[in-house]
Motif scaffolding. Structure first.
Motif, mmCIF file in Angstrom:
data_model
loop_
_atom_site.group_PDB
_atom_site.id
_atom_site.type_symbol
_atom_site.label_atom_id
_atom_site.label_comp_id
_atom_site.label_asym_id
_atom_site.label_seq_id
_atom_site.Cartn_x
_atom_site.Cartn_y
_atom_site.Cartn_z
ATOM 1 N N LEU A 148 -58.288 -19.329 -37.573
ATOM 2 C CA LEU A 148 -59.142 -20.525 -37.611
ATOM 3 C C LEU A 148 -59.662 -20.881 -36.223
ATOM 4 O O LEU A 148 -60.847 -21.215 -36.066
ATOM 5 C CB LEU A 148 -58.373 -21.707 -38.212
ATOM 6 C CG LEU A 148 -58.063 -21.599 -39.704
ATOM 7 C CD1 LEU A 148 -57.152 -22.748 -40.129
ATOM 8 C CD2 LEU A 148 -59.328 -21.561 -40.534
ATOM 9 N N PHE A 180 -52.502 -17.711 -39.237
ATOM 10 C CA PHE A 180 -53.583 -18.408 -39.934
ATOM 11 C C PHE A 180 -54.312 -19.324 -38.950
ATOM 12 O O PHE A 180 -55.548 -19.352 -38.898
ATOM 13 C CB PHE A 180 -52.985 -19.211 -41.097
ATOM 14 C CG PHE A 180 -53.930 -19.495 -42.217
ATOM 15 C CD1 PHE A 180 -54.018 -18.651 -43.302
ATOM 16 C CD2 PHE A 180 -54.723 -20.631 -42.205
ATOM 17 C CE1 PHE A 180 -54.875 -18.914 -44.360
ATOM 18 C CE2 PHE A 180 -55.590 -20.911 -43.257
ATOM 19 C CZ PHE A 180 -55.662 -20.044 -44.337
ATOM 20 N N GLU A 181 -53.540 -20.042 -38.151
ATOM 21 C CA GLU A 181 -54.123 -20.935 -37.154
ATOM 22 C C GLU A 181 -54.938 -20.161 -36.122
ATOM 23 O O GLU A 181 -56.028 -20.594 -35.727
ATOM 24 C CB GLU A 181 -53.014 -21.728 -36.457
ATOM 25 C CG GLU A 181 -53.530 -22.654 -35.379
ATOM 26 C CD GLU A 181 -52.413 -23.321 -34.604
ATOM 27 O OE1 GLU A 181 -52.687 -24.405 -34.051
ATOM 28 O OE2 GLU A 181 -51.295 -22.784 -34.536
ATOM 29 N N GLU A 241 -48.495 -11.662 -48.635
ATOM 30 C CA GLU A 241 -48.845 -13.032 -48.253
ATOM 31 C C GLU A 241 -47.662 -13.966 -48.460
ATOM 32 O O GLU A 241 -47.251 -14.212 -49.588
ATOM 33 C CB GLU A 241 -50.048 -13.533 -49.045
ATOM 34 C CG GLU A 241 -50.513 -14.879 -48.558
ATOM 35 C CD GLU A 241 -51.880 -15.258 -49.090
ATOM 36 O OE1 GLU A 241 -52.445 -16.225 -48.580
ATOM 37 O OE2 GLU A 241 -52.389 -14.592 -50.006
ATOM 38 N N CYS A 243 -48.175 -19.116 -40.534
ATOM 39 C CA CYS A 243 -48.956 -20.294 -40.115
ATOM 40 C C CYS A 243 -49.582 -20.084 -38.749
ATOM 41 O O CYS A 243 -50.737 -20.445 -38.514
ATOM 42 C CB CYS A 243 -48.076 -21.548 -40.100
ATOM 43 S SG CYS A 243 -47.618 -22.112 -41.743
ATOM 44 N N LEU A 256 -64.419 -18.004 -46.653
ATOM 45 C CA LEU A 256 -63.608 -18.614 -47.688
ATOM 46 C C LEU A 256 -62.126 -18.454 -47.322
ATOM 47 O O LEU A 256 -61.779 -17.713 -46.394
ATOM 48 C CB LEU A 256 -63.898 -17.954 -49.041
ATOM 49 C CG LEU A 256 -65.359 -18.001 -49.496
ATOM 50 C CD1 LEU A 256 -65.564 -17.145 -50.733
ATOM 51 C CD2 LEU A 256 -65.792 -19.435 -49.736
ATOM 52 N N HIS A 257 -61.281 -19.121 -48.070
ATOM 53 C CA HIS A 257 -59.840 -19.049 -47.815
ATOM 54 C C HIS A 257 -59.353 -17.601 -47.772
ATOM 55 O O HIS A 257 -58.545 -17.230 -46.917
ATOM 56 C CB HIS A 257 -59.079 -19.825 -48.901
ATOM 57 C CG HIS A 257 -57.600 -19.725 -48.767
ATOM 58 N ND1 HIS A 257 -56.882 -18.707 -49.346
ATOM 59 C CD2 HIS A 257 -56.710 -20.493 -48.107
ATOM 60 C CE1 HIS A 257 -55.604 -18.851 -49.046
ATOM 61 N NE2 HIS A 257 -55.474 -19.938 -48.298
ATOM 62 N N GLY A 258 -59.833 -16.777 -48.686
ATOM 63 C CA GLY A 258 -59.402 -15.377 -48.741
ATOM 64 C C GLY A 258 -59.723 -14.599 -47.484
ATOM 65 O O GLY A 258 -58.987 -13.681 -47.112
ATOM 66 N N ASP A 259 -60.819 -14.945 -46.822
ATOM 67 C CA ASP A 259 -61.172 -14.285 -45.565
ATOM 68 C C ASP A 259 -60.119 -14.587 -44.500
ATOM 69 O O ASP A 259 -59.632 -13.685 -43.806
ATOM 70 C CB ASP A 259 -62.542 -14.764 -45.071
ATOM 71 C CG ASP A 259 -63.663 -14.378 -46.000
ATOM 72 O OD1 ASP A 259 -64.028 -13.186 -46.019
ATOM 73 O OD2 ASP A 259 -64.177 -15.265 -46.704
ATOM 74 N N VAL A 260 -59.794 -15.873 -44.371
ATOM 75 C CA VAL A 260 -58.820 -16.292 -43.362
ATOM 76 C C VAL A 260 -57.447 -15.735 -43.703
ATOM 77 O O VAL A 260 -56.734 -15.222 -42.835
ATOM 78 C CB VAL A 260 -58.787 -17.834 -43.239
ATOM 79 C CG1 VAL A 260 -57.758 -18.273 -42.207
ATOM 80 C CG2 VAL A 260 -60.169 -18.365 -42.868
ATOM 81 N N SER A 261 -57.076 -15.799 -44.964
ATOM 82 C CA SER A 261 -55.784 -15.288 -45.403
ATOM 83 C C SER A 261 -55.660 -13.787 -45.131
ATOM 84 O O SER A 261 -54.631 -13.322 -44.632
ATOM 85 C CB SER A 261 -55.607 -15.566 -46.892
ATOM 86 O OG SER A 261 -54.471 -14.910 -47.383
ATOM 87 N N PHE A 263 -46.936 -21.099 -46.785
ATOM 88 C CA PHE A 263 -47.116 -21.842 -45.542
ATOM 89 C C PHE A 263 -45.808 -22.397 -44.995
ATOM 90 O O PHE A 263 -45.806 -23.084 -43.981
ATOM 91 C CB PHE A 263 -48.166 -22.938 -45.710
ATOM 92 C CG PHE A 263 -49.567 -22.402 -45.753
ATOM 93 C CD1 PHE A 263 -50.118 -21.766 -44.644
ATOM 94 C CD2 PHE A 263 -50.328 -22.526 -46.891
ATOM 95 C CE1 PHE A 263 -51.406 -21.254 -44.682
ATOM 96 C CE2 PHE A 263 -51.621 -22.023 -46.935
ATOM 97 C CZ PHE A 263 -52.166 -21.384 -45.829
#
Length: 99
Positions: free
Chosen positions: A86, A82-83, A70, A79, A6-11, A73
């Motif tokens: 991903l 984060f990239e 946090e 960024c 989920l977003h929180g994992d990546v964040s 962006f």
């Protein structure tokens, strides 16, 4: 396998990476993904949290470390982190589908 992402994992992973020198980020990102995978297998086998890596989520593996606040962006360093997360997750999932 690793739990659903989920977003929180990546964040969370990106916030960890933001706090370390750029030269260390690649290895640390791979390490957190590996820890999440190890923990997920442990939870599946035992029904219990992994004693070091948590519940098998990337967030749980990341939150064992210091997280930067946090940013938005509009922060190019965030960024970039984060990239990086991903990109590593894409590689991880592609390698799993080829196995």
């Amino acid at each position: 396998m690793m739990r659903p992402l989920l977003h929180g994992d990546v964040s969370s992973a990106a916030r960890v990476l933001l706090g370390v020198p750029p030269a260390e980020r690649d290895l640390l990102c791979r390490r957190m993904i590996t820890e999440a995978e190890i923990a997920d297998r442990h939870v599946a086998a035992t029904g219990r949290l992994h004693p070091d890596f948590g519940n098998g989520s990337l967030m749980s593996a990341a939150r064992r470390r210091a997280l930067a606040d946090e940013p938005g962006f509009d922060d190019p360093h965030y960024c970039s982190c984060f990239e990086l997360v991903l990109r590593h997750l894409i590689r991880f999932h592609v390698s799993r589908t080829r196995s």
